[in-house]
Scaffold this motif. Structure first.
Motif, PDB file in Angstrom:
ATOM      1  N   ARG A 157       0.814  -1.213   0.000  1.00 45.65           N
ATOM      2  CA  ARG A 157       0.000   0.000   0.000  1.00 45.65           C
ATOM      3  C   ARG A 157       0.851   1.267   0.000  1.00 45.65           C
ATOM      4  O   ARG A 157       0.441   2.322  -0.474  1.00 45.65           O
ATOM      5  CB  ARG A 157      -0.918  -0.010   1.238  1.00 45.65           C
ATOM      6  N   PHE A 158       2.061   1.148   0.509  1.00 40.87           N
ATOM      7  CA  PHE A 158       2.908   2.321   0.665  1.00 40.87           C
ATOM      8  C   PHE A 158       3.901   2.493  -0.475  1.00 40.87           C
ATOM      9  O   PHE A 158       4.759   3.361  -0.427  1.00 40.87           O
ATOM     10  CB  PHE A 158       3.645   2.238   2.010  1.00 40.87           C
ATOM     11  N   GLY A 159       3.809   1.631  -1.510  1.00 40.79           N
ATOM     12  CA  GLY A 159       4.634   1.813  -2.701  1.00 40.79           C
ATOM     13  C   GLY A 159       5.936   1.049  -2.701  1.00 40.79           C
ATOM     14  O   GLY A 159       6.778   1.265  -3.569  1.00 40.79           O
ATOM     15  N   ARG A 160       6.119   0.139  -1.760  1.00 39.60           N
ATOM     16  CA  ARG A 160       7.355  -0.641  -1.715  1.00 39.60           C
ATOM     17  C   ARG A 160       7.169  -1.930  -2.516  1.00 39.60           C
ATOM     18  O   ARG A 160       6.184  -2.633  -2.340  1.00 39.60           O
ATOM     19  CB  ARG A 160       7.749  -0.947  -0.278  1.00 39.60           C
ATOM     20  N   LEU A 161       8.154  -2.229  -3.382  1.00 44.36           N
ATOM     21  CA  LEU A 161       8.063  -3.388  -4.274  1.00 44.36           C
ATOM     22  C   LEU A 161       8.152  -4.681  -3.468  1.00 44.36           C
ATOM     23  O   LEU A 161       9.048  -4.857  -2.647  1.00 44.36           O
ATOM     24  CB  LEU A 161       9.198  -3.345  -5.304  1.00 44.36           C
ATOM     25  N   THR A 162       7.218  -5.607  -3.740  1.00 40.75           N
ATOM     26  CA  THR A 162       7.252  -6.923  -3.094  1.00 40.75           C
ATOM     27  C   THR A 162       7.473  -8.053  -4.099  1.00 40.75           C
ATOM     28  O   THR A 162       7.911  -9.125  -3.704  1.00 40.75           O
ATOM     29  CB  THR A 162       5.944  -7.176  -2.319  1.00 40.75           C
ATOM     30  N   SER A 163       7.194  -7.837  -5.393  1.00 40.69           N
ATOM     31  CA  SER A 163       7.444  -8.878  -6.403  1.00 40.69           C
ATOM     32  C   SER A 163       7.502  -8.239  -7.787  1.00 40.69           C
ATOM     33  O   SER A 163       6.737  -7.316  -8.083  1.00 40.69           O
ATOM     34  CB  SER A 163       6.342  -9.946  -6.353  1.00 40.69           C
ATOM     35  N   TRP A 164       8.403  -8.745  -8.641  1.00 41.97           N
ATOM     36  CA  TRP A 164       8.528  -8.280 -10.036  1.00 41.97           C
ATOM     37  C   TRP A 164       8.895  -9.485 -10.887  1.00 41.97           C
ATOM     38  O   TRP A 164       9.859 -10.176 -10.597  1.00 41.97           O
ATOM     39  CB  TRP A 164       9.588  -7.196 -10.137  1.00 41.97           C
ATOM     40  N   THR A 165       8.130  -9.729 -11.951  1.00 43.03           N
ATOM     41  CA  THR A 165       8.443 -10.785 -12.910  1.00 43.03           C
ATOM     42  C   THR A 165       8.498 -10.181 -14.298  1.00 43.03           C
ATOM     43  O   THR A 165       7.545  -9.547 -14.738  1.00 43.03           O
ATOM     44  CB  THR A 165       7.377 -11.899 -12.871  1.00 43.03           C
ATOM     45  N   GLY A 166       9.631 -10.417 -14.988  1.00 44.30           N
ATOM     46  CA  GLY A 166       9.813  -9.848 -16.318  1.00 44.30           C
ATOM     47  C   GLY A 166      11.021  -8.923 -16.341  1.00 44.30           C
ATOM     48  O   GLY A 166      11.626  -8.626 -15.309  1.00 44.30           O
ATOM     49  N   PRO A 167      11.397  -8.466 -17.526  1.00 45.24           N
ATOM     50  CA  PRO A 167      12.593  -7.611 -17.644  1.00 45.24           C
ATOM     51  C   PRO A 167      12.317  -6.190 -17.177  1.00 45.24           C
ATOM     52  O   PRO A 167      11.184  -5.769 -17.009  1.00 45.24           O
ATOM     53  CB  PRO A 167      12.882  -7.650 -19.159  1.00 45.24           C
ATOM     54  N   GLY A 168      13.432  -5.456 -16.965  1.00 48.40           N
ATOM     55  CA  GLY A 168      13.336  -4.015 -16.739  1.00 48.40           C
ATOM     56  C   GLY A 168      13.105  -3.580 -15.314  1.00 48.40           C
ATOM     57  O   GLY A 168      12.743  -2.424 -15.083  1.00 48.40           O
TER      58      GLY A 168
END
Length: 613
Positions: A269-280
């Motif tokens: 909710r506060f804008g902190r990344l918890t997961s990313w899948t894919g490039p970039g």
């Protein structure tokens, strides 16, 4: 060796077929005079059989060194010959055989190299006859066999020797051809392997160019599935399986990336990344701005379904109306279509189920923190409080502030308390949280900003009709109940003031600190210390009467002459003292608020606290 065994076997069979026992001829003549005699083998026939056996052994062998060794060891089959040396051609050089004798090795080797592939005479001491005979095949020279004899060979013996040389050269040709075929096979295998590697490399190079085509193929396949079962049903089933797998946020983003071909991410909710899948994925991930984050969440919440914000397609993870985070696709080329939006919506639903489960675990921790906060507000022993706070991840050491929060349009329930806790964390407040019947209480590790918490809560609740009261600094766990009353006092004063919405700090209330219910001697001492503390310290250090002068000045209604007469000092001395009072205390007598607080403080100092004793 195989060739030697084959040769010996053939040789023994030949001997048995062609030999007779001693006296056999006579016995045969006397017992069977009428039968014809067996023919006796001539030496030439015996030599041919020997060479035939040797030829079989030579051609059965694929090792060129073994072929040369067999020829050298059985040279006697061709006549009265000796194998002086043997050489195999390796590349452009002639390599001597291990069976070469050391006596004439250097001289013989030099002579063989001088012949340059031709046959020729070789002089060996003690041997009247010697020849270096080339072992030639269709591909050229394979080596040399150096032959010597104790006497000049006969024509038949030279013919047999030439036959042995031809057979040896042919066997070498066959062995070379076999080796060539084997090397060709290896080279072909290497070429095929290199070809496969080149093809794979080409595939890798073309992979980036085929991504779009593959995505198109995937979409066409999904269209086929939609024709049979319905695209939405298929995506829903996929996301249900992902949710059931318990893979969490990473499993959801991985499935969403596979469906859409776009990078998928989850933020809390506060804008902190918890997961990313894919490039970039940016490293490090940008630190969120709390104010802009809240504005974005409210903007998306007002819309129905996913919303494009810059290069992202964003949807909220919001089970039961409460925002738990954000699920987004990075769509730089604006490729998202209806199917992409549909997949994003189903992924958000699956993720909401997962986060709801995780939230139930967080609520258990929250309950423990609330119980600790309740005990701190009512009073508890320090060692136990420190141990419990460490268990829930909060440091109670150092200064703390008690914050009471009330909002007119919100019932003080768990939902409102959680909202206050999230907003407090978003503005950087480390705190324990609990609630009372009409307000939420924070035990904060830092002094709250004058406006940040109020402004963030106003955006969260959609109205500015809220009031916040903040205590003075609390340095001991035992003092938390007293400072909680200070926060309540600040909240109450603000609610009954002309501007009843906003934030009030207890240490800024002035006279109102001692006018409310429950204000005792301790609070009076605090009030006097705040307004007269520096003057009292000055008088004590310099044996002066600054506080008494100020008290007489107020008692005389601010009249200079009456004040000077009551103190038995000159009027100019009074003016000097009043100026010193302004400099030492930092309060301006011309300011109505300061003047009122100073006058009350001198009264309390003199009457209640016995300042004249």
């Amino acid at each position: 060796m195989v060739g030697s065994r084959a040769y010996r076997l053939y040789h023994r069979r030949s001997d048995r077929r062609g030999s007779l026992p001693k006296g056999g001829a006579r016995r045969h003549a006397t017992t069977a005079p009428k039968r014809s005699r067996l023919p006796v083998r001539t030496p030439a026939a015996h030599a041919l059989q020997e060479l035939a056996a040797l030829s079989h052994a030579l051609f059965d062998t694929s090792d060129e060194r073994e072929i040369l060794r067999l020829a050298m060891n059985h040279l006697v089959a061709a006549g009265p010959y000796s194998a002086e040396a043997g050489y195999l051609k390796v590349g452009h050089d002639l390599v001597p055989s291990p069976g070469n004798g050391p006596t004439h090795a250097v001289a013989v080797a030099r002579r063989v190299r001088e012949l340059a592939g031709q046959d020729g005479k070789v002089i060996v001491a003690g041997m009247p006859w010697g020849r270096a005979l080339g072992l030639r095949g269709p591909a050229g020279l394979h080596g040399y066999l150096v032959v010597t004899a104790v006497s000049r060979p006969t024509r038949a013996e030279r013919s047999l020797l030439a036959m042995l040389i031809r057979h040896t050269a042919a066997a070498l040709s066959v062995a070379v051809a076999r080796r060539g075929r084997h090397e060709d096979a290896l080279e072909l295998h290497r070429l095929r392997k290199d070809t496969l590697e080149l093809r794979q490399l080409r595939k890798d190079v073309l992979e980036l160019h085929r991504l779009r085509e593959e995505r198109t193929v995937l979409q066409r396949q999904l269209v086929t599935v939609a024709a049979e079962l319905g695209y939405e049903r298929a995506v829903h089933a996929l996301m249900a399986d992902v949710a059931a797998s318990g893979g969490g946020e990473e499993a959801v983003t991985r499935a969403l990336h596979g469906l859409t071909g776009l990078p998928a991410l989850v933020e809390d909710r506060f804008g902190r990344l918890t997961s990313w899948t894919g490039p970039g994925c940016p490293v490090p991930y940008p630190e969120p701005d709390p104010v802009r984050r809240e504005d974005m969440l409210h903007a998306v919440a007002r819309q129905t379904g996913p919303v494009r914000i810059g290069d992202r397609v964003v949807t909220l993870i919001r089970p039961h109306g409460e925002i738990l985070g954000v699920l987004a696709l990075v769509d730089v080329r604006d490729e998202a279509d209806e199917r992409t939006v549909l997949a994003l919506g189903h992924a958000a639903t699956a993720l909401a189920l997962e986060l709801t489960h995780l939230r139930s675990l967080a609520e258990m921790e929250l309950r423990l923190r609330r119980e600790l906060a309740d005990d701190l507000l009512t009073g508890t022993d320090g060692p136990s409080a420190y141990a419990r706070s460490a268990a829930v991840g909060h440091d109670l050491h150092g200064s703390h502030y008690i914050v009471a929060v009330q909002w007119s349009n919100r019932t003080t329930d768990d939902s409102f308390a959680q909202s206050v806790g999230r907003v407090a964390a978003a503005v950087g407040m480390r705190s324990l949280l609990t609630r009372r019947s009409d307000h939420v209480v924070l035990i904060a590790g830092d002094r709250p900003h004058a406006h940040a918490l109020y402004e963030a809560l106003a955006r969260e609740n959609g109205t500015r009709s809220g009031t916040i009261g903040v205590s003075a600094s609390c340095d001991a766990v035992d003092d938390i109940p007293h400072h909680y009353r200070e926060a309540q006092r600040a909240l109450d004063v603000r609610r009954h003031s002309r501007e009843r919405f906003g934030t009030s700090f207890f240490d800024e209330l002035g006279l109102y600190r001692i006018l409310g219910p429950g204000s005792g001697r301790r609070e009076l001492e605090r009030f006097v210390q705040e307004w007269l503390g520096q003057l009292i310290d000055y008088d004590s250090r310099h044996h002066a009467t600054m506080v008494e002068t100020l008290s007489r000045y107020f008692d005389c209604g601010g009249n200079y002459d009456e004040t000077a007469d009551s103190l038995a000092i000159h009027r100019s001395t009074l003016r000097y003292r009043l100026q010193r009072i302004r400099d030492i205390s930092g309060h301006d007598l011309a300011n109505v608020e300061d003047r009122l607080n100073l006058q009350v403080a001198t009264r309390v100092w003199k009457i209640v606290l016995g300042g004249l004793d």
